[in-house]
Design a protein around this motif. Structure first.
Motif, PDB file in Angstrom:
ATOM      1  N   SER A  91      -5.910  -5.119  -4.974  1.00  0.00           N
ATOM      2  CA  SER A  91      -7.119  -4.745  -5.705  1.00  0.00           C
ATOM      3  C   SER A  91      -7.022  -5.300  -7.118  1.00  0.00           C
ATOM      4  O   SER A  91      -5.947  -5.305  -7.723  1.00  0.00           O
ATOM      5  N   VAL A 139      -5.899  -0.391 -16.341  1.00  0.00           N
ATOM      6  CA  VAL A 139      -5.441  -0.851 -15.029  1.00  0.00           C
ATOM      7  C   VAL A 139      -6.191  -2.129 -14.669  1.00  0.00           C
ATOM      8  O   VAL A 139      -7.427  -2.147 -14.615  1.00  0.00           O
ATOM      9  N   VAL A 143      -3.860  -3.549  -8.591  1.00  0.00           N
ATOM     10  CA  VAL A 143      -3.026  -2.679  -7.756  1.00  0.00           C
ATOM     11  C   VAL A 143      -2.280  -3.580  -6.774  1.00  0.00           C
ATOM     12  O   VAL A 143      -2.900  -4.419  -6.105  1.00  0.00           O
ATOM     13  N   THR A 196       1.256   4.713  -6.325  1.00  0.00           N
ATOM     14  CA  THR A 196       1.057   5.294  -7.656  1.00  0.00           C
ATOM     15  C   THR A 196      -0.426   5.400  -7.984  1.00  0.00           C
ATOM     16  O   THR A 196      -0.879   6.407  -8.553  1.00  0.00           O
ATOM     17  N   ALA A 197      -1.195   4.366  -7.623  1.00  0.00           N
ATOM     18  CA  ALA A 197      -2.645   4.412  -7.857  1.00  0.00           C
ATOM     19  C   ALA A 197      -3.287   5.570  -7.108  1.00  0.00           C
ATOM     20  O   ALA A 197      -4.161   6.272  -7.632  1.00  0.00           O
ATOM     21  N   ARG A 198      -2.843   5.789  -5.871  1.00  0.00           N
ATOM     22  CA  ARG A 198      -3.384   6.894  -5.088  1.00  0.00           C
ATOM     23  C   ARG A 198      -2.982   8.239  -5.703  1.00  0.00           C
ATOM     24  O   ARG A 198      -3.756   9.204  -5.715  1.00  0.00           O
ATOM     25  N   ALA A 227       4.996   1.312 -11.690  1.00  0.00           N
ATOM     26  CA  ALA A 227       4.000   0.796 -12.624  1.00  0.00           C
ATOM     27  C   ALA A 227       4.640  -0.277 -13.493  1.00  0.00           C
ATOM     28  O   ALA A 227       5.804  -0.161 -13.894  1.00  0.00           O
ATOM     29  N   LEU A 252      -0.465  -1.110 -11.183  1.00  0.00           N
ATOM     30  CA  LEU A 252       0.073   0.026 -10.444  1.00  0.00           C
ATOM     31  C   LEU A 252       0.385  -0.380  -9.012  1.00  0.00           C
ATOM     32  O   LEU A 252      -0.283  -1.251  -8.445  1.00  0.00           O
ATOM     33  N   THR A 253       1.370   0.260  -8.423  1.00  0.00           N
ATOM     34  CA  THR A 253       1.579   0.096  -6.988  1.00  0.00           C
ATOM     35  C   THR A 253       0.562   0.949  -6.241  1.00  0.00           C
ATOM     36  O   THR A 253      -0.055   1.856  -6.816  1.00  0.00           O
ATOM     37  N   GLU A 254       0.400   0.651  -4.979  1.00  0.00           N
ATOM     38  CA  GLU A 254      -0.617   1.340  -4.179  1.00  0.00           C
ATOM     39  C   GLU A 254      -0.394   2.844  -4.155  1.00  0.00           C
ATOM     40  O   GLU A 254      -1.328   3.630  -4.331  1.00  0.00           O
TER      41      GLU A 254
END
Length: 800
Positions: free
Chosen positions: A137, A186, A189, A156-158, A203, A152-154
């Motif tokens: 993303s 951000v 992702v 962490t974003a969630r 992150a 951000l990693t997936e």
């Protein structure tokens, strides 16, 4: 033909149901153990193998070894020298260089929520180019090239934003070295990195100014595929010596380590996360294989014994025209059928226990199709090989019997049908050796681990509570925090230090004593508060503790040396008391000269696989990143008071605390995993061997009923039938123990070499393991042996 053999197999297995259950149970457990350990080992052996062009990726570190001083950390400490390497085009053969710099205790704030992220870093754009994570993303171009941006990693974003698109959203970041939060936007992702990598990332933020950053960082280089890493190390050393004006430049030795070797072969200070030692993987893999081999031996032994039990029936089949090929196919069908059933049950058992096994080291079970296929193929080959070899041996034994009893024209001695053939004795001895080796090594690893854990700072006394990696705002208020905590009767003492127990101090400086420069010798710095030595009840060898009422605003320091430092400086450590120590710190106004007030007994801050460093301990409130609280009794009231004080003083920061025991367990996690797995394997080996001996003793009993009945008719008592059987297994256990001792000693010594400080190998381990073998073998065979000893000869004659 196959249907006929299968029918006979089912009939034989039904007739010998106990044998079938024991063989299937033992082999299924062995297969499950093999699958679990094979995949666990393969998972660790394949760390960092998924990165594109990984053969060209290396981690750069700086090693320092001179004048008795040694330091080699995974995270480069000399930021200025690293900067010269980062931003030069004078080094050929380097495609890109990227850093990740730790925030230490990064706290992300979104509205009224706050999250600690242990694996958040400032990052060079080149790092993302080297490891090329998948962007799922946001923009894929020029990641982290703009200031105050974050990737951000997936997961962490969630965690932060749920199902909402995080791109363009803002979040505040505060970390250990700042008080005011910084706002980041951000921009992308990325997909979570695979589980089996030494990198742990949640992150990544841009540097404020990459050219001016001279802090510590983990550094990775991507080399041209034609470049030899050793030549690159030499070129880097020449470059640093020629372009870095700092005094340490000639002492630095650049080191490059292939990224695929880090997880198993790098155990430096300041690793991103604790790595697993190759010896741990090897021990687990070998131990798991031994359990499977033991089960395989059991399978072979019981199959062979069962076939010998039916030898009279087989003779009748031979007299009716059955040939060697017929018997071989029948034996093969019996063995292969049992092996196949065990294989299916073993796979199912592995699937059922997978969640429990994954708690010992990661999500490794049945993830890699290649590993799954290879492990199942190896198992099928071993089971098939066992079935074929056992069938071949049984067929040969049958025809030797026919040759002697029915085909030879010369009278010969009849075959002994006691069941105690050389083949059976050899297999029992091998099973005993495997069990002995597993038990003895389990005891050694357990003793060394307990010894190491008991020697750590804070062990062996009442549990303390630790809050480490604290933020600057919290550190600046330590005196207020201590005062508020000591108001409660549930608190016995409060102290603070630069590192928590089990931490690593790596900051070192040259020094002088009474104005005399000590040359290149360096002392490792360990700032604490004035209560530290009393808090941990550390023994003073010479001199005295720090003053009880230390004033942090005074331009005077008080220094305590550990034994190692005192012996490095002087052959007469007691004469150092009262002399003035001056540290050559880059900022003299932060560490003032002062007297050496005492010499404290060496203590283990880091693990026992590291040598104790020459350390200077002194009160200084600027670097107290860890607060420690000693409860006056039970920890619950102390924790309740701690929470109330924390919420009052630091409401913007989530509170994370650890007990001393949990920190020590984290430090020795690898060894504790070994203990758990070896304990499991030892218990399994005893169970499998016990099942085999129990079933085998049942076969022996049927072979020797006639002999025992004749002994009873001739007046033999129970003990006269019982004792020879027990003595037989006694001698087998003693022989196995004698053969096992050199193997166990070799393995123990090799394992203990990895510790700088270690316990001895006590002699009692070997007789203890031998006694276990004797007792468990007697327990396994006692039931059938006592039945044989108590046989009623009259009933036997009637049956005959």
């Amino acid at each position: 033909m196959i249907g006929k053999h299968l029918f006979l197999t089912l009939r034989n297995l039904k007739k010998n149901l106990l044998y079938t259950l024991f063989v299937v149970a033992g082999l299924a457990v062995g297969i499950s153990t093999f699958l679990a350990t094979f995949q666990w080992s393969a998972w660790h052996l394949t760390f960092d193998r998924d990165f594109p062009e990984r053969e060209q990726i290396y981690r750069l570190t700086f090693e320092e070894n001179y004048e008795g001083f040694y330091r080699h950390t995974a995270r480069i400490l000399h930021g200025y020298a690293l900067n010269q390497v980062m931003f030069t085009d004078m080094i050929s053969g380097v495609e890109s260089v990227g850093r990740i710099a730790p925030f230490r205790k990064a706290a992300f704030r979104l509205d009224d929520r706050a999250y600690y992220e242990e694996y958040a870093y400032s990052c060079d754009p080149a790092f993302l180019e080297i490891f090329a994570p998948e962007v799922i993303s946001g923009s894929q171009d020029k990641l982290l090239t703009e200031p105050n941006t974050v990737v951000l990693t997936e997961s962490t974003a969630r965690k932060f934003f749920g199902d909402t698109d995080p791109i363009g959203k803002s979040l505040d970041l505060v970390h250990q070295f700042v008080i005011d939060a910084e706002t980041y936007t951000v921009t992308a992702v990325i997909k979570d990195l695979p589980e089996n990598t030494h990198l742990r990332i949640s992150a990544l933020t841009s540097f404020d100014n990459p050219l001016e950053y001279e802090g510590t960082a983990w550094t990775y280089m991507k080399l041209d595929d034609s470049v030899d890493p050793e030549e690159m190390e030499a070129n880097l050393k020449i470059f640093i010596e020629s372009n870095v004006i700092e005094s340490y430049s000639t002492q630095i030795r650049p080191r490059l380590q292939a990224v695929g070797d880090i997880h198993l072969h790098s155990h430096l200070a300041r690793e991103i996360q604790p790595n697993v030692r190759f010896r741990t993987v090897l021990i687990v893999m070998v131990a798991g294989m031994l359990v499977f081999v033991l089960a395989w031996f059991n399978f072979t032994l019981l199959s062979y014994s069962k076939n010998q039990l039916q030898i009279q029936k087989l003779v009748i089949q031979w007299q009716m025209g059955a040939g060697r090929a017929v018997f071989f196919r029948q034996f093969l069908m019996d063995n292969f059928f049992v092996g196949s059933i065990s294989f299916i049950i073993g796979v199912v058992l592995t699937l059922l226990t997978a969640p429990l096994m994954e708690n010992h080291g990661g999500a490794y079970m049945f993830k890699d199709p290649m590993v799954i296929g290879l492990s199942l193929f190896i198992l099928l080959v071993l089971i098939t090989g066992g079935a074929i070899s056992t069938s071949f041996i049984s067929t040969g034994k049958l025809y030797r019997h026919l040759q002697i009893r029915h085909l030879s024209s010369k009278p010969g001695a009849p075959l002994v049908h006691s069941g105690k053939s050389l083949f059976i004795r050899s297999v029992i001895v091998l099973e005993f050796i495997i069990t002995f080796v597993l038990l003895s090594n389990l005891i050694t690893i357990s003793r060394q681990t307990r010894y190491a854990m008991s020697q750590q700072l804070g062990a062996g006394r009442q549990e303390a509570i630790h809050l480490h990696s604290l933020h600057r705002e919290i550190v600046n208020n330590f005196e207020v925090f201590r005062e508020r905590m000591m108001e409660s009767p549930y608190i016995a003492n409060v102290t603070a230090s630069m590192e928590e127990p089990t931490g690593q101090t790596q900051d070192a400086n040259t020094f002088e004593v009474d104005g005399i420069d000590e040359g290149e010798a360096q002392l490792f710095l360990f700032p604490v508060d004035q209560e530290f030595l009393r808090f941990y009840d550390l023994k003073m060898i010479y001199g005295s503790d720090f003053p009880a009422y230390y004033n942090s605003s005074d331009s005077l320091e008080y220094f305590v040396l550990n034994e190692t430092a005192a012996k490095m400086i002087s052959d007469h450590p007691a004469e150092l008391i009262g002399r003035e120590l001056t540290l050559h710190f880059p900022h003299p106004d932060l560490i003032w000269p002062g007297p050496i007030t005492g010499i404290v007994e060496d203590f283990h801050l880091s693990g026992l696989d590291y040598e104790i460093s020459p350390m200077v301990i002194f009160p200084n409130y600027d670097w107290l990143w860890c607060f420690s609280i000693l409860p006056a009794g039970y920890p619950e009231p102390a924790l309740e008071h701690l929470r109330s004080v924390w919420d009052e003083l630091f409401p913007s920061y989530p509170m994370e605390y650890y007990f001393s025991s949990s920190l020590i367990e984290q430090l020795y996690e690898s060894e504790l995993i070994q203990i758990k797995l070896l304990l499991s394997f030892s218990i399994l080996s005893i169970i499998i061997s016990g099942l085999g001996l129990f079933a085998l003793s049942g076969f022996f009993m049927q072979k020797r009923i006639k002999s025992a009945a004749l002994k009873k008719i001739n007046g033999a008592r129970i003990h006269q039938v019982l004792f020879p059987e027990l003595i037989y297994y006694l001698w087998l256990a003693i022989l196995s123990s004698a053969l096992s001792v050199p193997i166990s000693l070799f393995l123990m010594e090799r394992w203990l070499r990895n510790f700088k400080y270690r316990t001895d190998i006590p002699v009692w381990i070997f007789p203890a393991c031998a006694l276990v073998l004797i007792l468990f073998s007697w327990m396994a065979v006692f039931y059938h042996t006592i039945r044989l000893a108590r046989i009623n000869p009259v009933e036997f004659i009637k049956e005959q």
